[in-house]
Design an enzyme around this catalytic site. Structure first.
Site, PDB file in Angstrom:
ATOM      1  N   LYS A 156      11.664  33.875 -56.655  1.00 63.75           N
ATOM      2  CA  LYS A 156      12.097  32.915 -55.639  1.00 63.75           C
ATOM      3  C   LYS A 156      12.537  31.639 -56.341  1.00 63.75           C
ATOM      4  O   LYS A 156      11.728  30.824 -56.778  1.00 63.75           O
ATOM      5  CB  LYS A 156      10.959  32.573 -54.661  1.00 63.75           C
ATOM      6  CG  LYS A 156      11.490  31.794 -53.467  1.00 63.75           C
ATOM      7  CD  LYS A 156      10.551  30.730 -52.936  1.00 63.75           C
ATOM      8  CE  LYS A 156      10.701  29.372 -53.514  1.00 63.75           C
ATOM      9  NZ  LYS A 156      11.989  28.671 -53.279  1.00 63.75           N
ATOM     10  N   GLY A 183       6.986  23.685 -61.298  1.00 69.58           N
ATOM     11  CA  GLY A 183       7.435  22.759 -60.265  1.00 69.58           C
ATOM     12  C   GLY A 183       6.566  21.516 -60.273  1.00 69.58           C
ATOM     13  O   GLY A 183       5.927  21.187 -61.278  1.00 69.58           O
ATOM     14  N   GLY A 196       1.996  22.724 -57.246  1.00 70.44           N
ATOM     15  CA  GLY A 196       1.216  23.585 -58.148  1.00 70.44           C
ATOM     16  C   GLY A 196      -0.235  23.705 -57.700  1.00 70.44           C
ATOM     17  O   GLY A 196      -0.824  24.787 -57.712  1.00 70.44           O
ATOM     18  N   GLU A 229       3.050  25.575 -64.474  1.00 65.95           N
ATOM     19  CA  GLU A 229       3.611  24.546 -65.353  1.00 65.95           C
ATOM     20  C   GLU A 229       4.096  23.433 -64.444  1.00 65.95           C
ATOM     21  O   GLU A 229       4.964  23.659 -63.602  1.00 65.95           O
ATOM     22  CB  GLU A 229       4.767  25.107 -66.179  1.00 65.95           C
ATOM     23  CG  GLU A 229       4.330  25.951 -67.349  1.00 65.95           C
ATOM     24  CD  GLU A 229       3.404  25.227 -68.326  1.00 65.95           C
ATOM     25  OE1 GLU A 229       3.380  23.977 -68.358  1.00 65.95           O
ATOM     26  OE2 GLU A 229       2.681  25.940 -69.037  1.00 65.95           O
ATOM     27  N   CYS A 243      10.557  18.076 -67.542  1.00 63.87           N
ATOM     28  CA  CYS A 243       9.121  17.807 -67.507  1.00 63.87           C
ATOM     29  C   CYS A 243       8.634  17.294 -68.854  1.00 63.87           C
ATOM     30  O   CYS A 243       7.559  16.713 -68.946  1.00 63.87           O
ATOM     31  CB  CYS A 243       8.352  19.047 -67.069  1.00 63.87           C
ATOM     32  SG  CYS A 243       8.874  20.507 -67.933  1.00 63.87           S
ATOM     33  N   GLN A 245      16.007  13.581 -54.769  1.00 64.64           N
ATOM     34  CA  GLN A 245      15.560  13.137 -56.094  1.00 64.64           C
ATOM     35  C   GLN A 245      16.087  11.736 -56.371  1.00 64.64           C
ATOM     36  O   GLN A 245      15.379  10.888 -56.907  1.00 64.64           O
ATOM     37  CB  GLN A 245      16.010  14.128 -57.163  1.00 64.64           C
ATOM     38  CG  GLN A 245      15.481  13.814 -58.552  1.00 64.64           C
ATOM     39  CD  GLN A 245      13.965  13.892 -58.643  1.00 64.64           C
ATOM     40  OE1 GLN A 245      13.359  14.896 -58.285  1.00 64.64           O
ATOM     41  NE2 GLN A 245      13.330  12.814 -59.107  1.00 64.64           N
ATOM     42  N   GLU A 287       5.044  10.691 -62.403  1.00 62.18           N
ATOM     43  CA  GLU A 287       6.274  11.339 -62.861  1.00 62.18           C
ATOM     44  C   GLU A 287       7.430  10.922 -61.946  1.00 62.18           C
ATOM     45  O   GLU A 287       7.358  11.082 -60.736  1.00 62.18           O
ATOM     46  CB  GLU A 287       6.131  12.864 -62.831  1.00 62.18           C
ATOM     47  CG  GLU A 287       7.381  13.552 -63.351  1.00 62.18           C
ATOM     48  CD  GLU A 287       7.240  15.057 -63.468  1.00 62.18           C
ATOM     49  OE1 GLU A 287       6.860  15.693 -62.475  1.00 62.18           O
ATOM     50  OE2 GLU A 287       7.518  15.596 -64.559  1.00 62.18           O
TER      51      GLU A 287
HETATM   52  O1  TXE Z   1       9.479  20.626 -56.574  1.00 64.12           O
HETATM   53  P1  TXE Z   1       8.569  21.677 -55.833  1.00 64.12           P
HETATM   54  P2  TXE Z   1      10.722  19.804 -56.003  1.00 64.12           P
HETATM   55  C1  TXE Z   1       8.556  17.503 -59.983  1.00 64.12           C
HETATM   56  C2  TXE Z   1       9.414  16.263 -60.025  1.00 64.12           C
HETATM   57  C3  TXE Z   1      10.133  16.311 -58.720  1.00 64.12           C
HETATM   58  C4  TXE Z   1       9.061  16.854 -57.810  1.00 64.12           C
HETATM   59  C5  TXE Z   1       9.555  17.540 -56.568  1.00 64.12           C
HETATM   60  O2  TXE Z   1       8.603  15.116 -60.104  1.00 64.12           O
HETATM   61  O3  TXE Z   1      10.582  15.064 -58.310  1.00 64.12           O
HETATM   62  O4  TXE Z   1       8.369  17.793 -58.614  1.00 64.12           O
HETATM   63  O5  TXE Z   1      10.565  18.490 -56.881  1.00 64.12           O
HETATM   64  C6  TXE Z   1       8.655  26.056 -54.413  1.00 64.12           C
HETATM   65  N1  TXE Z   1       4.665  27.674 -51.610  1.00 64.12           N
HETATM   66  N2  TXE Z   1       9.172  18.639 -60.648  1.00 64.12           N
HETATM   67  O6  TXE Z   1      10.600  19.425 -54.577  1.00 64.12           O
HETATM   68  O7  TXE Z   1       8.522  21.417 -54.379  1.00 64.12           O
HETATM   69  C7  TXE Z   1      10.014  25.423 -54.259  1.00 64.12           C
HETATM   70  O8  TXE Z   1      10.761  26.063 -53.241  1.00 64.12           O
HETATM   71  C8  TXE Z   1       5.340  28.298 -52.591  1.00 64.12           C
HETATM   72  C9  TXE Z   1       8.746  18.894 -61.983  1.00 64.12           C
HETATM   73  O9  TXE Z   1      11.915  20.549 -56.362  1.00 64.12           O
HETATM   74  O10 TXE Z   1       7.301  21.748 -56.592  1.00 64.12           O
HETATM   75  C10 TXE Z   1      10.588  25.618 -55.647  1.00 64.12           C
HETATM   76  O11 TXE Z   1      11.056  26.942 -55.813  1.00 64.12           O
HETATM   77  N3  TXE Z   1       6.364  27.738 -53.261  1.00 64.12           N
HETATM   78  C11 TXE Z   1       9.119  20.250 -62.430  1.00 64.12           C
HETATM   79  C12 TXE Z   1       9.362  25.367 -56.530  1.00 64.12           C
HETATM   80  O12 TXE Z   1       8.224  25.611 -55.690  1.00 64.12           O
HETATM   81  C13 TXE Z   1       6.706  26.485 -52.930  1.00 64.12           C
HETATM   82  C14 TXE Z   1      10.437  20.746 -62.022  1.00 64.12           C
HETATM   83  C15 TXE Z   1       9.260  23.941 -57.076  1.00 64.12           C
HETATM   84  O13 TXE Z   1       9.409  23.042 -56.004  1.00 64.12           O
HETATM   85  C16 TXE Z   1       6.034  25.771 -51.920  1.00 64.12           C
HETATM   86  C17 TXE Z   1      10.738  20.442 -60.645  1.00 64.12           C
HETATM   87  C18 TXE Z   1       4.962  26.426 -51.248  1.00 64.12           C
HETATM   88  N4  TXE Z   1       4.278  25.841 -50.271  1.00 64.12           N
HETATM   89  C19 TXE Z   1      10.120  19.393 -60.038  1.00 64.12           C
HETATM   90  N5  TXE Z   1       6.609  24.557 -51.810  1.00 64.12           N
HETATM   91  C20 TXE Z   1       8.888  20.531 -63.891  1.00 64.12           C
HETATM   92  N6  TXE Z   1       7.631  20.507 -64.285  1.00 64.12           N
HETATM   93  O14 TXE Z   1       9.801  20.793 -64.650  1.00 64.12           O
HETATM   94  C21 TXE Z   1       7.618  24.509 -52.695  1.00 64.12           C
HETATM   95  N7  TXE Z   1       7.682  25.670 -53.391  1.00 64.12           N
END
Ligand code: TXE
Length: 483
Positions: free
Chosen positions: A178, A231, A236, A254, A288, A335, A385
């Protein structure tokens, strides 16, 4: 056999070897709002469950397929990606806003990752032990984890799915991927390549949709054995809770970082500026491993700030497809709003912007890189972050203070030091609490054959990448044999 995929730019769900349509959504270019990059079909809960069931049916057959066949398929996926780097990089750039050069490097990395795991299958897959019993021995073998749900973010739409999907397949698992909704074209192209690789139907599945619907179904379904997630930290934590609540699934998380780069008085100024610029601002700060906290010793502080501010102001922000650009757009309006809010927070907290600063409406989704000085490590600017091109400088007196500030964070992904002292570099490697430590190099920029992961709020579970990836995607089985 799989059916032919529909023509671009419509990307469908890939379930049990079939392309499955659904309610359509559009995906647009962050550099040119209004330009549609592709259309994708949403999966509903029933489609996700179908994908999980297909994976469950296909997994054991795939696990028992000859190693030569598994290697050949993984190698073919990697080789196909590598043969289409230019075209896929342009798509990635249009979809996520990444500079074309960065996009080429990322797609190349994804291809190499599939080939790397093809060859990992020729490495030893277990260990042989003596037994303390007579006429007996013991061995530790590896069994696939089973059906793995892979949930990925938008910032690396090729590299992250590749470094999760490739080892998952290599070690005999079936996958339901996904991707983030911002980057469905890249995921759709990956699925097309995998669909044409000869992988048996059901071993790899792709489902598009929100975390709330599609992601949640993966977390709560009884047919999933493990979740590999990258994410945000809050998401997480939720993934962890759901995995425990619904069937005690294995999970690997991660998450974010607030990575420090220490600059000591003895640093080579040019190296320090280059690393701070790269680690803080390249990829529009959307990494990240970005170094958003610059911890600088008093003796070099003013020279470093002057040189970095000048270099920051000189960065060319523009169209990511223009090879002269050094920073592309922010990937999404959400963002961008978050970045702007943090710049305001920085001003309110009393830090001073010496480059960039307040965002103006005519900048669209582009944002000038912003450098704050006079920050302290208790400011939100230094603790949370941001995930945008925003760095802050924190002044410190000596090495010990620098290390204390560097380690004073809930995160622990990456940390770096710029110094010409071998002794300081060595002590920093020992004292830093992060999972990745760099010396005279940017904090970002990892290599596919080495373990990747952090400590604290940055990570939970076994490391990703390299040979270490096997620890998540397989289960050790201890066998005792008498003869
Ligand atoms: O991340 P999300 P977003 C951080 C960064 C950013 C913030 C939000 O600070 O501004 O996170 O970004 C899925 N059950 N990083 O909104 O929501 C979602 O659909 C299952 C750091 O993009 O964490 C996507 O596929 N899955 C990071 C994934 O989780 C769910 C990189 C990440 O989305 C879910 C990205 C749920 N309930 C953002 N809710 C890094 N470490 O590199 C969301 N998702």
């Amino acid at each position: 056999m799989t059916e032919e995929p529909p023509p671009v730019p419509h990307y469908l769900n890939f379930v049990g070897g079939r392309w499955v349509d659904g309610e359509r959504r559009q995906n647009t270019n962050p550099a040119r709002p209004g330009e549609v990059v592709g259309e994708y079909a949403l999966a509903d809960r029933a489609v996700v469950q179908e994908a999980i069931d297909a994976a469950g049916h296909a997994q054991s057959g795939w696990a028992s397929a000859p190693v030569g066949q598994r290697m050949e398929i993984l190698d073919r996926i990697g080789t196909t990606i590598l043969g289409r780097v230019e075209e896929l990089a342009v798509l990635l750039s249009r979809e996520e806003g990444k500079l074309l050069g960065e996009a080429r490097a990322e797609v190349t990395r994804a291809g190499q990752t599939f080939r790397y795991y093809a060859h990992q299958l020729l490495q030893p897959q277990g260990e042989l032990y003596s037994s303390t019993r007579e006429r007996a021995y013991a061995e530790v073998r590896r069994r696939p984890l089973g059906v793995v749900g892979v949930i990925t973010p938008w910032n690396y739409p090729w590299a992250i799915p590749a470094w999760k999907v490739a080892p998952a397949l290599a070690y005999g698992n079936a996958v339901v991927l996904k991707p983030a909704e911002l980057v469905t074209a890249s995921a759709g192209e990956l699925a097309r390549i995998i669909a044409g690789s000869g992988l048996p139907p059901g071993v790899f599945n792709l489902v598009f949709g929100s975390g709330r619907v599609v992601g949640e179904e993966l977390l709560t379904s009884g047919g999933i054995d493990g979740i590999s997630f990258t994410g945000g930290t809050a998401t997480g934590r939720h993934v962890a809770q759901q995995c425990i609540a619904y069937g005690n699934k294995r999970f690997q998380l991660e998450m974010g970082g607030k990575n420090p780069l220490v600059v000591l008085d003895d640093a080579d100024l040019e190296v320090a500026v280059r690393c701070a610029l790269d680690g803080g601002f390249f990829s529009t700060g959307q990494r990240c491993t970005a170094s958003s906290r610059l911890i600088v010793q008093t003796g070099i502080h003013d020279r470093f700030v002057d040189a970095l501010a000048e270099a920051t102001r000189a960065l060319r922000v523009g169209d990511p497809l223009d090879e002269r650009s050094q920073l592309g757009p922010v990937a999404s309006a959400d963002q961008l709003a978050q970045n702007i809010e943090y710049v305001e927070i920085g001003h309110r907290e009393g830090a001073t912007a010496v480059a960039g600063g307040r965002h103006t409406a005519d900048e669209g989704q582009f944002m000038r890189p912003t450098l704050f000085v006079g920050a302290s490590n208790d400011m939100r600017l230094a603790r949370e972050e941001i995930f945008g091109p925003v760095s802050c400088v924190i002044r410190v007196g000596d090495f010990d203070e620098a290390v204390a500030v560097a380690n004073d964070t809930t995160f622990g992904l990456s940390s770096g030091i710029i110094t010409t002292s071998l002794s300081a570099a060595e002590r920093f490697k020992r004292l830093s609490r992060s999972g990745i430590v760099t010396v005279n190099l940017p904090t970002a920029g990892t290599e596919l054959h080495l373990p990747f992961g952090g400590t604290g709020a940055s990570n939970h579970g076994p490391r990703e990448q390299g040979a270490y990836a096997r620890d998540f995607y397989s289960v050790p089985v201890t066998c005792y044999t008498g003869w």
